[in-house]
Design a protein around this motif. Structure first.
Motif, short mmCIF file in Angstrom:
data_model
loop_
_atom_site.label_atom_id
_atom_site.label_comp_id
_atom_site.label_asym_id
_atom_site.label_seq_id
_atom_site.Cartn_x
_atom_site.Cartn_y
_atom_site.Cartn_z
N PHE A 255 0.85 -1.26 0.09
CA PHE A 255 -0.05 0.01 0.02
C PHE A 255 0.94 1.25 0.03
O PHE A 255 0.50 2.18 -0.51
CB PHE A 255 -0.64 0.08 1.25
N VAL A 256 2.13 1.24 0.75
CA VAL A 256 2.79 2.58 0.85
C VAL A 256 4.48 2.01 0.75
O VAL A 256 4.73 1.07 1.01
CB VAL A 256 2.42 3.32 2.12
N ASP A 257 5.15 2.93 0.65
CA ASP A 257 6.50 2.70 0.61
C ASP A 257 6.91 2.74 2.04
O ASP A 257 6.68 3.31 3.05
CB ASP A 257 7.40 4.16 -0.03
N PRO A 344 5.48 2.53 -6.79
CA PRO A 344 6.68 2.68 -5.96
C PRO A 344 7.64 1.76 -6.22
O PRO A 344 8.91 2.22 -6.07
CB PRO A 344 5.87 2.51 -4.58
N LEU A 345 7.51 0.75 -6.97
CA LEU A 345 8.52 -0.35 -7.23
C LEU A 345 9.56 0.52 -8.16
O LEU A 345 10.78 -0.15 -7.94
CB LEU A 345 8.11 -1.44 -7.90
N TYR A 346 9.12 1.41 -9.08
CA TYR A 346 10.27 1.90 -10.03
C TYR A 346 11.25 2.74 -9.12
O TYR A 346 12.50 2.73 -9.28
CB TYR A 346 9.43 2.98 -10.97
N SER A 368 9.65 1.50 -20.48
CA SER A 368 9.72 -0.01 -20.25
C SER A 368 8.93 -0.36 -18.98
O SER A 368 8.37 -1.50 -19.13
CB SER A 368 11.34 -0.40 -20.21
N PHE A 369 8.98 0.16 -17.82
CA PHE A 369 8.39 0.16 -16.57
C PHE A 369 6.76 0.22 -17.02
O PHE A 369 6.17 -0.76 -16.37
CB PHE A 369 8.81 0.79 -15.55
N LYS A 419 2.07 8.47 -13.00
CA LYS A 419 2.85 8.68 -11.79
C LYS A 419 4.25 8.13 -11.78
O LYS A 419 5.21 8.67 -11.01
CB LYS A 419 1.96 8.40 -10.67
N VAL A 420 4.62 7.21 -12.53
CA VAL A 420 5.96 6.42 -12.72
C VAL A 420 6.70 7.64 -13.39
O VAL A 420 6.88 8.05 -14.63
CB VAL A 420 5.65 5.37 -13.64
N ARG A 421 7.90 7.96 -12.40
CA ARG A 421 8.85 8.80 -12.91
C ARG A 421 10.10 8.86 -12.10
O ARG A 421 9.92 8.20 -10.91
CB ARG A 421 8.23 10.36 -13.16
#
Length: 421
Positions: A255-257, A344-346, A368-369, A419-421
């Motif tokens: 759910f969270v980092d 958040p895995l990125y 790619s992600f 949001k992936v960045r």
């Protein structure tokens, strides 16, 4: 004594504050609304099932749920709050840890008994149909003794496993005995299987004998501290509590980092079939990180199984309720919960040094992600859609609603994937 008490009280307080903080992020308005909907649907289906089920089915469900709940209590890890450095810095105060463990055991016993109360209220409608313990009665006579035996069984389960973590040698058959003790006690108290009450007494006596024997062995084998205590298994207890905290953080990481200390990688051969075939094209600038991300996703503990666990839960709800509108909400909610946990895995991967070695632009990495996340949600929601169609009525409305849920789930991914960045 006051020093070690303050140390462990502070650790207990900080862990409680940390969990409260994480809970605020986990149980946000969206998830709470989803859980309320699922709870309402569950209660409706539960009441309908009670109206149509036979007594044999109800008794089977009661016994099965009692077994699952008993295993849950036995499998819950106890809290030692011991850290790796304590074996050095707290060694002079070791003889006082027994009082700290006593306080911890009392708190954990209270929590376990609270779970027993919740379990009773869940199965109370079921007990009313099968003639079990469904009303508040005076705890006197046989009923009082049986209920007391259940409390003693829960207490013994907590304190023995706490002693096992810090003092005694771990034995698998003790877990079986503790499980049987709670399971049989629940059947006797709530199900009124009175012919099993003697088995409860026998199991408690066996457990008591084993505890006395382990205590005697520990007293002979371990170093005595001025005849006031025994040498703790500092390293084993610290490793046990570290594993307990890691399990909690792995759950919260859905759910969270969270500050996980490291990434565990396993060689899962059964996932190799999902990897792209290794060719020269995998090492081109455009495709290099695509292949790396697939490997990380399939090897990292808190990624692939995160998606699989959520998909399993969604599948169980779809199969249980078998309602096209509930299925639409479940598939869409699955997509939302999975994507917000995988994004958040990125950032976690980008903190590894290999992520910066190859001279590849950040745009290629993020693209790619994003392709990986899109593929994961596309495949899993398609499987859930097929399951919903198979278990439901095969008609145009069912097919149309499931296709709509599939489209909405993947459109939702496109909204959050930026949001992936």
């Amino acid at each position: 004594m006051s020093n070690i008490k303050n140390i462990f009280d502070d650790r207990r307080r900080r862990e409680r504050e940390t969990r409260v903080t994480y809970s605020k992020y986990i149980f946000n308005s969206h998830l709470v609304m989803f859980l309320i909907i699922v709870l309402g649907a569950g209660l409706i289906n539960y009441s309908r099932w009670l109206e149509n089920a036979s007594k044999l089915e109800m008794k089977t469900v009661f016994i099965a749920t009692s077994a699952i709940f008993s295993y849950f209590l036995v499998s819950l890890k106890v809290k030692t709050f011991i850290k790796e450095a304590d074996g050095v810095f707290l060694l002079p105060l070791e003889k006082y840890y027994g009082k700290v463990a006593l306080k911890t055991g009392i708190i954990l016993t209270t929590i376990h008994l609270f779970f027993v109360i919740i379990f009773y209220f869940i199965i109370k409608p079921l007990l009313a149909h099968i003639g079990g313990f469904s009303e508040v009665t005076e705890f006197t006579g046989i009923v009082g003794v049986q209920f007391l035996m259940l409390i003693v069984g829960v207490m013994m389960n907590v304190f023995y496993r706490l002693a096992e973590a810090i003092y005694f040698e771990k034995k698998f058959f003790m877990k079986i005995l503790l499980f049987m003790n709670i399971f049989v006690s629940i059947l006797v108290v709530f199900g009124k299987y009175n012919y099993l009450e003697y088995a409860t007494f026998v199991i408690l006596i066996i457990i008591s004998i084993i505890i006395v024997k382990n205590h005697s062995n520990a007293k002979k084998a371990l170093l005595l501290n001025n005849s006031m205590g025994y040498a703790l298994k500092w390293n084993e207890a610290a490793e046990y509590d570290k594993h307990r905290e890691e399990n909690y953080l792995k759950f919260v990481s859905m759910f969270v980092d969270v500050p996980l200390s490291g990434i565990k990688v396993a060689r899962r051969k059964y996932f190799d079939i999902l990897l792209p075939k290794l060719t020269e094209q995998n090492f081109t600038m455009e495709n290099s990180f695509k292949y790396y991300y697939y490997r990380v996703f399939l090897r990292q503990e808190n990624t692939v199984f995160l998606a699989l666990r959520l998909m399993l839960i969604a599948g169980i709800i779809i199969y249980s309720f078998n309602n096209i509108y509930v299925n639409l909400v479940v598939i869409t909610s699955y997509s939302y919960l999975t994507i917000i946990q995988l994004i958040p895995l990125y950032k976690q991967i980008s903190n590894n040094i290999w992520h910066s070695i190859l001279p590849v632009s950040e745009d290629i990495k993020t693209k790619s992600f994003k392709n990986l996340l899109t593929a994961v949600i596309l495949i899993t929601t398609f499987i859930l859609m097929l399951l919903s169609i198979v278990v439901g009525k095969f008609n145009y409305l069912t097919i149309g609603m499931n296709i709509l849920s599939f489209i909405l789930a993947n459109l939702l991914v496109r909204v959050f994937i930026v949001k992936v960045r």
